[in-house]
Design a protein around this motif. Structure first.
Motif, mmCIF file in Angstrom:
data_model
loop_
_atom_site.group_PDB
_atom_site.id
_atom_site.type_symbol
_atom_site.label_atom_id
_atom_site.label_comp_id
_atom_site.label_asym_id
_atom_site.label_seq_id
_atom_site.Cartn_x
_atom_site.Cartn_y
_atom_site.Cartn_z
ATOM 1 N N GLN A 1 4.216 0.100 -12.308
ATOM 2 C CA GLN A 1 5.290 1.092 -12.275
ATOM 3 C C GLN A 1 4.914 2.419 -12.888
ATOM 4 O OE1 GLN A 1 9.277 0.231 -14.116
ATOM 5 N NE2 GLN A 1 9.955 0.792 -12.065
ATOM 6 N N SER A 2 4.039 2.418 -13.895
ATOM 7 C CA SER A 2 3.802 3.679 -14.587
ATOM 8 C C SER A 2 2.527 3.622 -15.411
ATOM 9 C CB SER A 2 4.994 3.991 -15.505
ATOM 10 O OG SER A 2 4.868 5.223 -16.141
ATOM 11 N N ALA B 1 -0.009 4.104 -9.158
ATOM 12 C CA ALA B 1 0.701 4.968 -10.110
ATOM 13 C C ALA B 1 -0.298 5.992 -10.622
ATOM 14 C CB ALA B 1 1.268 4.148 -11.265
ATOM 15 N N TRP B 2 0.134 7.241 -10.717
ATOM 16 C CA TRP B 2 -0.737 8.344 -11.122
ATOM 17 C C TRP B 2 -0.367 8.760 -12.536
ATOM 18 C CZ3 TRP B 2 -2.387 11.931 -6.619
ATOM 19 C CH2 TRP B 2 -3.484 12.717 -6.992
ATOM 20 N N SER B 3 -1.349 8.834 -13.436
ATOM 21 C CA SER B 3 -1.054 9.190 -14.825
ATOM 22 C C SER B 3 -0.587 10.639 -14.917
ATOM 23 C CB SER B 3 -2.283 8.975 -15.712
ATOM 24 O OG SER B 3 -3.346 9.831 -15.334
ATOM 25 N N ARG C 1 -5.513 12.301 -14.354
ATOM 26 C CA ARG C 1 -6.877 11.783 -14.302
ATOM 27 C C ARG C 1 -6.994 10.406 -13.667
ATOM 28 N NH1 ARG C 1 -11.621 11.596 -18.948
ATOM 29 N NH2 ARG C 1 -13.078 10.342 -17.712
ATOM 30 N N TYR C 2 -5.992 9.542 -13.835
ATOM 31 C CA TYR C 2 -6.136 8.146 -13.427
ATOM 32 C C TYR C 2 -5.102 7.713 -12.388
ATOM 33 C CZ TYR C 2 -9.069 7.734 -17.608
ATOM 34 O OH TYR C 2 -10.039 7.900 -18.554
ATOM 35 N N LEU C 3 -5.535 6.776 -11.551
ATOM 36 C CA LEU C 3 -4.639 6.031 -10.677
ATOM 37 C C LEU C 3 -4.798 4.558 -11.024
ATOM 38 C CD1 LEU C 3 -5.341 7.698 -7.210
ATOM 39 C CD2 LEU C 3 -3.091 7.568 -8.295
ATOM 40 N N ALA C 4 -3.694 3.819 -11.034
ATOM 41 C CA ALA C 4 -3.775 2.384 -11.283
ATOM 42 C C ALA C 4 -2.963 1.655 -10.232
ATOM 43 C CB ALA C 4 -3.251 2.038 -12.682
ATOM 44 N N LEU D 1 0.836 -1.199 0.000
ATOM 45 C CA LEU D 1 0.000 0.000 0.000
ATOM 46 C C LEU D 1 0.877 1.258 0.000
ATOM 47 C CD1 LEU D 1 -2.948 -0.933 2.397
ATOM 48 C CD2 LEU D 1 -2.828 -1.078 -0.093
ATOM 49 N N THR D 2 1.551 1.466 -1.094
ATOM 50 C CA THR D 2 2.430 2.622 -1.217
ATOM 51 C C THR D 2 1.642 3.844 -1.692
ATOM 52 O OG1 THR D 2 2.978 1.954 -3.474
ATOM 53 C CG2 THR D 2 4.449 1.213 -1.725
ATOM 54 N N PRO D 3 2.021 5.038 -1.243
ATOM 55 C CA PRO D 3 1.356 6.248 -1.735
ATOM 56 C C PRO D 3 1.783 6.563 -3.157
ATOM 57 C CG PRO D 3 3.163 6.824 -0.271
ATOM 58 C CD PRO D 3 3.062 5.314 -0.253
ATOM 59 N N ALA D 4 1.136 7.550 -3.767
ATOM 60 C CA ALA D 4 1.485 7.993 -5.122
ATOM 61 C C ALA D 4 1.350 9.504 -5.192
ATOM 62 C CB ALA D 4 0.585 7.334 -6.159
#
Length: 293
Positions: free
Chosen positions: A191-192, A150-152, A156-159, A108-111
């Protein structure tokens, strides 16, 4: 530092035209990549350092009690969970920005947001975002993939991947809705994300691969997946095993290749062509690559 999982040793070798869709459209005036990056190394605790040619290494954080961390896109801040609190370290100072954060689940790592001003973190399946100054905390949605968020680059998106490793989920921050990404059966690292969130870089697992403990991998064989079609898109580089890949804000893809004495980067343009080669410092060879600056 331990690797979550190391897949097959073969690099992805493919002709460039077949992989053109792996990168989002890049601007015609894209700047050269400098090789500046942030790395992590486990030595009784996590050491997070920035390397910027030609000035060299700069220590950002020493985390003795945390395995949940992320580096901001500007390479200046580290967000991490310790003592059930989300903390931000910047300019040698530490600020607690949220409390009651799960600290016993390594994955559960932050982004960080693309502008390096906000941090996303998971509380079970619920995802919250808070400012780096501790202000503006809010729930942005729920997701089945809260691990290694990971934040785009467009914001707009987190994955992230499911804690069970059964798939990757993409959360739309505009609508608050989460969908499971097609084409990913098992995975234990994200990762991305590309600008626009269409392509995601994951560590895809085979059924007999170990799931790991959720900590950051030193390296892994990246798989680029089209989240719309579920198609796996090859990475068109030769010259070594591909051990990581990052999307830049302009849509270019940086592939990390394993070397005998030092790892290298291949920068791919929108047509899948290598536009630039860079060599990492030899001292970064066994470190996790956290951020390309």
């Amino acid at each position: 530092m331990r690797s979550v999982s190391l897949l097959g040793a073969a690099a992805l070798l493919i002709a460039a035209p077949q992989a053109a869709a792996a990168t989002a459209p890049a601007t015609a005036t894209a700047r050269a990549v400098t090789g500046a990056a942030v790395y992590a190394h486990y030595d009784g605790g996590y050491r997070i350092d920035r390397h910027h040619p030609p000035s060299g290494w700069k220590a950002l954080a020493r985390l003795k009690d945390s395995v949940q961390f992320a580096v901001s896109p500007d390479g200046r801040k580290v967000a991490y969970v310790a003592g059930s609190a989300l903390r931000v370290r910047a300019d040698g100072k530490v600020r607690t920005v949220a409390r009651g954060v799960p600290g016993d689940v390594p994955c559960l790592t932050p982004a960080w947001s693309p502008d390096s001003r906000r941090v996303a973190y998971a509380d079970g399946t619920r995802v919250r975002v808070v400012g780096a100054d501790g202000r503006g905390a809010r729930v942005v949605g729920r997701t089945g993939g809260p691990c290694h968020l990971a934040w785009s680059p467009d914001g707009r998106y987190l994955a992230g991947y499911a804690g069970t490793t059964r798939g990757v989920h993409r959360l739309d921050l505009r609508t608050g809705k989460s969908v499971k990404v097609k084409g990913v059966g098992l995975a234990n690292h994200v990762q991305s994300l590309s600008p626009g969130g269409r392509y995601v870089v994951v560590n895809a697992l085979r059924p007999d691969d170990p799931g790991g403990d959720g900590s950051w991998p030193v390296w892994f064989t990246p798989t680029v997946v089209d989240t719309v079609t579920g198609r796996r898109v090859p990475i068109p580089v030769r010259g070594g095993r591909v051990i990581g890949a990052f999307y830049l804000a302009d849509g270019r893809l940086v592939a990390r290749l394993q070397g005998r004495t030092a790892n290298r980067w291949a920068v791919l343009d929108a047509k899948g062509r290598v536009s630039q080669w860079l060599t990492e410092p030899a001292s970064a060879r066994e470190r996790s690559l956290l951020q390309v600056l």
